[in-house]
Design a protein around this motif. Structure first.
Motif: not given
Length: 278
Positions: A109-133
């Motif tokens: 449970t302690a890892l759930m929130g921080p990992l979601a913040g990091i993972g969403d920023s890297i994959f949904w917020g960055t990598l997806r945009i780069i791949a789409t571009g």
């Protein structure tokens, strides 16, 4: 650095087990639901390791049930907490009478929130945009490499993360447990994880649940909503009350589906009568 390695030579869990763990995260969200979100995928990914650690059916069922609790984070890095859970389950299997199983859930449970913040920023917020571009720029030119490069840019890093992080999580979990036992800080570590876990659960409730009272006092520009008054006292009181009511019903063993239906009925009636506002 060799990520495909188990640092503990005495571990029951092998490299093959961790490879399988990483690849069993691929259908993690196939059984995603609003009640417990990733819980079924999490338990299914760990199942072969749990069977290996707990040959007796009773202990295996207990461990499997332990991982059917609510869980949700970025799916591409889910193998990291899974690896830590595997390490903690192995420690529990080796010390079945003394190991506190609550610590497993609390660390998750302690890892759930921080990992979601990091993972969403890297994959949904960055990598997806780069791949789409990359993909769309080539596709607009009529180049067949557009969709191919999009899929490669998106999938290769995510697959590598699923694979590598299972080893990283397992080795990290093993080291932390070993050092905690050696220095006698396991109890403090568990307590700290519990505090962080409760904070994460509380912040998720405040972020994901939104209750607004629609009634107003006064008229015209001088009108003040009940919600504004409540927020002036303690922000989010209605949300807190809904959370408390849900907790009470769960403690009384009420089926979560029934609770969801009650919330749905309250929402519809409240919206129709104007008691609740969007």
């Amino acid at each position: 650095m060799n990520f495909n390695k188990i640092k503990n030579p005495d571990s029951i869990i092998t490299k093959k087990d961790l490879r399988k763990l990483g690849f069993r995260t691929l259908p993690m969200e196939h059984a995603w639901n609003y009640e417990r979100m990733m819980h079924m995928g999490y338990a299914w990914a760990l199942m072969p390791i749990l069977k290996k650690l707990y040959p007796e059916d009773e202990n295996f069922k207990e461990a499997l049930t332990r991982h059917l609790e609510f869980y949700n984070t970025t799916p591409f890095i889910i193998s990291f907490p899974l690896g830590i859970s595997a390490a903690m389950e192995e420690e529990r299997a080796n010390n079945i009478d003394t190991f506190d199983t609550k610590s497993i859930s609390e660390v998750k449970t302690a890892l759930m929130g921080p990992l979601a913040g990091i993972g969403d920023s890297i994959f949904w917020g960055t990598l997806r945009i780069i791949a789409t571009g990359i993909g769309t720029s080539l596709a607009l030119q009529g180049n067949v490499l557009g969709p191919i490069l999009f899929l490669l840019t998106w999938n290769v890093p995510s697959l590598l993360c699923r694979y590598i992080l299972s080893f990283v999580g397992f080795n990290l979990g093993t080291e932390v447990i070993t050092q905690a036992n050696e220095h006698g800080i396991m109890e403090k570590l568990t307590k700290a994880a519990s505090i962080v876990g409760l904070a994460v659960a509380g912040s998720m409730t405040a972020e994901m649940v939104n209750v607004n009272i629609g009634f107003s006092l006064g008229s015209g520009e001088a009108a003040t909503t009940i919600q504004e008054i409540l927020d002036g006292i303690i922000p989010g009181i209605p949300t807190l009350l809904i959370f408390w009511l849900s907790w009470v019903l769960l403690k009384k063993k009420v089926n979560p589906l029934i609770i969801m239906l009650i919330m749905l009925a309250i929402g519809l009636i409240g919206a129709y009568t104007g008691i609740l506002a969007v």
